[in-house]
Design a protein around this motif. Structure first.
Motif, PDB file in Angstrom:
ATOM      1  N   LEU A  71      14.812 -13.500 -16.041  1.00  0.00           N
ATOM      2  CA  LEU A  71      14.401 -13.565 -17.439  1.00  0.00           C
ATOM      3  C   LEU A  71      13.680 -14.880 -17.691  1.00  0.00           C
ATOM      4  N   LEU A  72      12.394 -14.789 -18.078  1.00  0.00           N
ATOM      5  CA  LEU A  72      11.578 -15.986 -18.299  1.00  0.00           C
ATOM      6  C   LEU A  72      11.198 -16.077 -19.767  1.00  0.00           C
ATOM      7  N   TYR A  73      12.205 -16.177 -20.616  1.00  0.00           N
ATOM      8  CA  TYR A  73      11.984 -16.304 -22.051  1.00  0.00           C
ATOM      9  C   TYR A  73      11.982 -17.782 -22.441  1.00  0.00           C
ATOM     10  N   ASP A  74      11.489 -18.048 -23.670  1.00  0.00           N
ATOM     11  CA  ASP A  74      11.491 -19.421 -24.170  1.00  0.00           C
ATOM     12  C   ASP A  74      12.923 -19.963 -24.219  1.00  0.00           C
ATOM     13  N   SER A  75      13.032 -21.303 -24.158  1.00  0.00           N
ATOM     14  CA  SER A  75      14.354 -21.928 -24.129  1.00  0.00           C
ATOM     15  C   SER A  75      14.836 -22.381 -25.503  1.00  0.00           C
ATOM     16  N   ASP A  76      14.088 -22.052 -26.578  1.00  0.00           N
ATOM     17  CA  ASP A  76      14.574 -22.408 -27.908  1.00  0.00           C
ATOM     18  C   ASP A  76      15.662 -21.427 -28.329  1.00  0.00           C
ATOM     19  N   SER A  77      16.225 -21.613 -29.542  1.00  0.00           N
ATOM     20  CA  SER A  77      17.354 -20.778 -29.950  1.00  0.00           C
ATOM     21  C   SER A  77      16.971 -19.308 -30.046  1.00  0.00           C
ATOM     22  N   ALA A  78      15.757 -19.012 -30.550  1.00  0.00           N
ATOM     23  CA  ALA A  78      15.310 -17.617 -30.628  1.00  0.00           C
ATOM     24  C   ALA A  78      15.139 -17.032 -29.237  1.00  0.00           C
ATOM     25  N   GLY A  79      14.593 -17.832 -28.329  1.00  0.00           N
ATOM     26  CA  GLY A  79      14.413 -17.354 -26.961  1.00  0.00           C
ATOM     27  C   GLY A  79      15.737 -17.111 -26.259  1.00  0.00           C
ATOM     28  N   LEU A  80      16.730 -17.979 -26.523  1.00  0.00           N
ATOM     29  CA  LEU A  80      18.052 -17.775 -25.929  1.00  0.00           C
ATOM     30  C   LEU A  80      18.701 -16.501 -26.442  1.00  0.00           C
ATOM     31  N   ARG A  81      18.572 -16.254 -27.754  1.00  0.00           N
ATOM     32  CA  ARG A  81      19.139 -15.013 -28.290  1.00  0.00           C
ATOM     33  C   ARG A  81      18.494 -13.804 -27.638  1.00  0.00           C
ATOM     34  N   ALA A  82      17.165 -13.851 -27.482  1.00  0.00           N
ATOM     35  CA  ALA A  82      16.464 -12.740 -26.823  1.00  0.00           C
ATOM     36  C   ALA A  82      16.890 -12.616 -25.364  1.00  0.00           C
ATOM     37  N   THR A  83      17.085 -13.760 -24.702  1.00  0.00           N
ATOM     38  CA  THR A  83      17.518 -13.750 -23.300  1.00  0.00           C
ATOM     39  C   THR A  83      18.859 -13.057 -23.143  1.00  0.00           C
ATOM     40  N   PHE A  84      19.834 -13.448 -23.970  1.00  0.00           N
ATOM     41  CA  PHE A  84      21.175 -12.893 -23.829  1.00  0.00           C
ATOM     42  C   PHE A  84      21.235 -11.437 -24.285  1.00  0.00           C
ATOM     43  N   ARG A  85      20.461 -11.094 -25.302  1.00  0.00           N
ATOM     44  CA  ARG A  85      20.424  -9.704 -25.752  1.00  0.00           C
ATOM     45  C   ARG A  85      19.822  -8.815 -24.654  1.00  0.00           C
ATOM     46  N   THR A  86      18.714  -9.266 -24.070  1.00  0.00           N
ATOM     47  CA  THR A  86      18.086  -8.506 -22.981  1.00  0.00           C
ATOM     48  C   THR A  86      19.004  -8.450 -21.768  1.00  0.00           C
ATOM     49  N   GLY A  87      19.657  -9.565 -21.457  1.00  0.00           N
ATOM     50  CA  GLY A  87      20.557  -9.597 -20.309  1.00  0.00           C
ATOM     51  C   GLY A  87      21.681  -8.590 -20.427  1.00  0.00           C
ATOM     52  N   ASP A  88      22.276  -8.479 -21.611  1.00  0.00           N
ATOM     53  CA  ASP A  88      23.357  -7.510 -21.812  1.00  0.00           C
ATOM     54  C   ASP A  88      22.849  -6.087 -21.636  1.00  0.00           C
ATOM     55  N   ILE A  89      21.644  -5.809 -22.127  1.00  0.00           N
ATOM     56  CA  ILE A  89      21.061  -4.471 -21.977  1.00  0.00           C
ATOM     57  C   ILE A  89      20.811  -4.160 -20.503  1.00  0.00           C
ATOM     58  N   LEU A  90      20.333  -5.151 -19.760  1.00  0.00           N
ATOM     59  CA  LEU A  90      20.102  -4.950 -18.324  1.00  0.00           C
ATOM     60  C   LEU A  90      21.412  -4.698 -17.586  1.00  0.00           C
ATOM     61  N   LEU A  91      22.447  -5.458 -17.913  1.00  0.00           N
ATOM     62  CA  LEU A  91      23.744  -5.274 -17.260  1.00  0.00           C
ATOM     63  C   LEU A  91      24.269  -3.857 -17.474  1.00  0.00           C
ATOM     64  N   ALA A  92      24.108  -3.341 -18.685  1.00  0.00           N
ATOM     65  CA  ALA A  92      24.584  -1.997 -18.986  1.00  0.00           C
ATOM     66  C   ALA A  92      23.826  -0.942 -18.196  1.00  0.00           C
ATOM     67  N   ALA A  93      22.587  -1.253 -17.794  1.00  0.00           N
ATOM     68  CA  ALA A  93      21.781  -0.307 -17.021  1.00  0.00           C
ATOM     69  C   ALA A  93      21.964  -0.486 -15.521  1.00  0.00           C
ATOM     70  N   GLY A  94      22.754  -1.482 -15.101  1.00  0.00           N
ATOM     71  CA  GLY A  94      22.978  -1.704 -13.673  1.00  0.00           C
ATOM     72  C   GLY A  94      22.039  -2.715 -13.048  1.00  0.00           C
ATOM     73  N   VAL A  95      21.352  -3.516 -13.884  1.00  0.00           N
ATOM     74  CA  VAL A  95      20.458  -4.567 -13.387  1.00  0.00           C
ATOM     75  C   VAL A  95      21.145  -5.920 -13.559  1.00  0.00           C
ATOM     76  N   HIS A  96      21.135  -6.734 -12.515  1.00  0.00           N
ATOM     77  CA  HIS A  96      21.776  -8.055 -12.568  1.00  0.00           C
ATOM     78  C   HIS A  96      20.747  -9.074 -13.047  1.00  0.00           C
ATOM     79  N   PRO A  97      20.932  -9.656 -14.256  1.00  0.00           N
ATOM     80  CA  PRO A  97      19.942 -10.602 -14.789  1.00  0.00           C
ATOM     81  C   PRO A  97      20.217 -12.039 -14.378  1.00  0.00           C
ATOM     82  N   MET A  98      19.141 -12.756 -14.039  1.00  0.00           N
ATOM     83  CA  MET A  98      19.185 -14.183 -13.745  1.00  0.00           C
ATOM     84  C   MET A  98      18.327 -14.895 -14.782  1.00  0.00           C
ATOM     85  N   VAL A  99      18.835 -16.004 -15.308  1.00  0.00           N
ATOM     86  CA  VAL A  99      18.154 -16.720 -16.390  1.00  0.00           C
ATOM     87  C   VAL A  99      17.375 -17.899 -15.811  1.00  0.00           C
ATOM     88  N   VAL A 100      16.074 -17.922 -16.092  1.00  0.00           N
ATOM     89  CA  VAL A 100      15.214 -19.027 -15.692  1.00  0.00           C
ATOM     90  C   VAL A 100      15.078 -19.960 -16.891  1.00  0.00           C
TER      91      VAL A 100
END
Length: 610
Positions: A300-329
């Motif tokens: 996940l290569l999202y912005d590191s500001d607060s909005a970007g972090l929220r998007a990162t974690f929201r996307t990460g949870d969706i990926l986990l539910a689909a069986g994809v292991h997310p790594m945060v850059v």
């Protein structure tokens, strides 16, 4: 393509010849050996057996036939691999679906026309501002055209006029969202005006929609707009550049997810051709399911500001539910992939990807940095911040690892965390609305509990039944709907005071209205005394059954010692139910979860919640 055609191509293919074009092989007995091209090994651990027409690596474990090799090494999909080998052995494979007429062919033709028209506008004098913008981002005109970038003139009806000259009907342009309407305008007008245009393709490289970026910084129009939904474009399902990236994703066994079009293009030009982006404001479960077809790992290569972090974690949870292991850059503050590559080159992104951390680990880092783990109240909030990720993960092995890591990071008992996961809707839980206990006394639940309704109906008809309920140990705490609790408390007070009549003068408006509603019910109930006692017992032991359901879910996450305790508790609860004449599985599972605590606001500030 038919099975017989596939088998014919497989039989004619020489796996040694095809694999030998990618690996230096030497004869070793009946097989040929060389370094594995799939995991990058150096030793002769990769074997090809020409007699059995298979390959096998004895280190990474990959193996298969000639089609499998091309899929794993070059990222081909199965039909493409068959078609590639077919061309080698002289067998022509028909294109997919060419025997079936495409019902949307006219729409696709119009989209192709629009894509080419936008590209032509970028070449024209009117596109000079757009070309200057692209040059400022390091993109030449040739690079832009190669990625399907164009320009929409800053005119109200330029595309409409051009399409009309080519015989394209206005209703088709409206259906595809190329034109828009307004009460203020007498005629339809171009939806995209004065925008840099990014063409969105399907997996067969056909235009299906567009994304437009406004070029006038002074404009109050949205910075980006996408094509609306159409018969051929479904924004929540598509991934930008997946048509280009899918082979690289298969080959590298990971994807990179960025936030926008220009970031993806910059990553591809930097050699990171496995980059894609969602369309719109948030990543979707459908996009995650599409991605998992190609790999089970994503950066996940999202912005590191607060909005970007929220998007990162929201996307990460969706990926986990689909069986994809997310790594945060973790990108530097104020930078995105495009700007970072222009400043420091492709190596900067690769270095950051090498340092990427797991999604849960990134959350723990932030909690530790923000001081949440230094105090009791903060730890309570930290638990809330991790729950969405812990309950999202679909892979059982990864879920167990996550629970262990969270226990270690939070400094709480595993049993406590498992219980919280299950209560908040974790593995095996049925997702339902919160229990009625979260309501205020003046609220009316939309759907009453069947048993509570049956209990109250009989009680209102015969207040003397309240004595039976009190005799078996039922109290108002066993009811969840606030008006129902209040009604039972009023009946109980009359019993305690030995009154034959019930005083409703202190009842709230909600309780009065509920009582009036029940009095108007003309439903016939046979043997009301027996039915009432059964309902009272079910309410009395409802907590037992709910706890049994929780235990069953907690067992999925529990370690060996915790499993022993849970099984012992389960046995005791079941014995109590049997002794009371109640079946342990009689009632359907109730809603799970607890009301969100005020502490969630702290977790939200760290970017954990959407």
């Amino acid at each position: 393509m038919s099975d017989s055609l596939v088998e014919d191509i497989r039989a004619r293919a020489d796996i040694l010849e095809i694999v030998g074009e990618h690996v230096q092989l030497r004869r070793s007995g009946k097989s040929y050996r060389g370094p594995c091209p799939l995991h990058g090994g150096d030793g002769p651990n990769f074997a090809v057996d020409p007699q059995r027409q298979i390959f096998k690596c004895f280190v990474c474990g990959e193996g298969g036939d000639v089609f499998g090799f091309l899929m794993k090494h070059l990222g081909f999909e199965f039909p493409d691999a068959v078609r590639h080998v077919g061309a080698r052995v002289g067998i022509e494979v028909p294109e997919r679906d060419e025997h079936r007429e495409d019902p949307y062919a006219p729409l696709r033709g119009v989209l192709a026309f629009a894509a080419e028209w936008y590209r032509d506008r970028l070449r024209e004098p009117s596109g000079e501002g757009a070309r200057n913008y692209l040059r400022g981002r390091g993109l030449s005109l040739e690079d832009a055209l190669d990625f399907g970038i164009g320009y929409a003139d800053d005119e109200w009806r330029a595309l409409r006029t051009a399409a009309t000259r080519h015989g394209i009907e206005e209703r088709t342009l409206l259906e595809l969202g190329l034109l828009a309407t307004s009460e203020k305008a007498e005629e339809p007008y171009d939806r995209f005006r004065g925008r840099l245009m990014f063409t969105i393709h399907d997996l067969r490289d056909r235009p299906i929609g567009f994304g437009g970026r406004i070029l006038d910084a002074r404009s109050d129009a949205p910075k980006y707009i996408n094509s609306p939904e159409s018969p051929v474009f479904h924004k929540g399902e598509e991934l930008y550049a997946l048509d280009r990236a899918r082979h690289a994703i298969r080959r590298e066994d990971h994807a990179a997810i960025a936030e926008g079009f220009t970031d993806v293009i910059a990553l591809h030009r930097a050699g990171l051709e496995f980059a894609v982006a969602g369309l719109g404001t948030s990543f979707t479960a459908a996009q995650a399911r599409r991605l998992v077809r190609y790999s089970q790992r994503a950066y996940l290569l999202y912005d590191s500001d607060s909005a970007g972090l929220r998007a990162t974690f929201r996307t990460g949870d969706i990926l986990l539910a689909a069986g994809v292991h997310p790594m945060v850059v973790s990108l530097p503050s104020g930078e995105d992939p495009d700007s970072l590559i222009r400043k420091e080159g492709p190596a900067a992104i690769r270095h950051l990807m090498d340092d990427a951390v797991d999604l849960l680990e990134r959350k723990l880092q932030i909690l530790r940095r923000e001081g949440y783990l230094d105090r009791v109240e903060g730890r309570r909030r930290a638990v809330d911040g991790l729950l969405s990720t812990l309950r999202a993960v679909a892979d059982p092995a990864l879920r167990d690892i996550y629970v262990d890591r969270a226990v270690e990071g939070l400094g709480i008992r595993r049993e406590t965390l498992v219980h919280e996961i299950v209560r908040s809707g974790g593995p095996g839980a049925t997702r339902r609305p919160p229990a009625p206990t979260a309501r205020t006394p003046d609220d009316h639940p939309r759907v009453e509990s069947r048993i509570e309704r049956e209990f109250l109906l009989l009680l209102v008809r015969d207040p003397a039944l309240a004595r039976r309920a009190l005799r078996v140990g039922l109290s108002s705490d066993h009811l969840r709907d606030p008006p129902a609790r209040e009604i039972f408390e009023i009946f109980s007070m009359a019993v305690d005071e030995g009154e034959d009549t019930v005083d409703w003068s202190s009842a709230s408006p909600a309780a009065r209205e509920r009582r009036a509603e029940l009095q108007e019910v003309d439903e016939e109930i046979r043997d009301p005394g027996q039915v009432f006692e059964a309902a009272a017992r079910r309410l009395l032991y409802r907590g037992h059954r709910e706890r049994l359901d929780e235990i069953n879910r907690e067992l999925q996450l529990a370690d060996t010692e915790q499993q022993r305790r849970l099984l012992s508790e389960k046995q005791e609860l079941a014995q109590e139910l049997r002794a009371a004449g109640e079946a342990a599985t009689f009632m359907p599972r109730p809603g799970q979860g607890r009301p969100a605590s005020a502490g969630r606001q702290g977790a939200a500030s760290a970017g954990f919640t959407g």
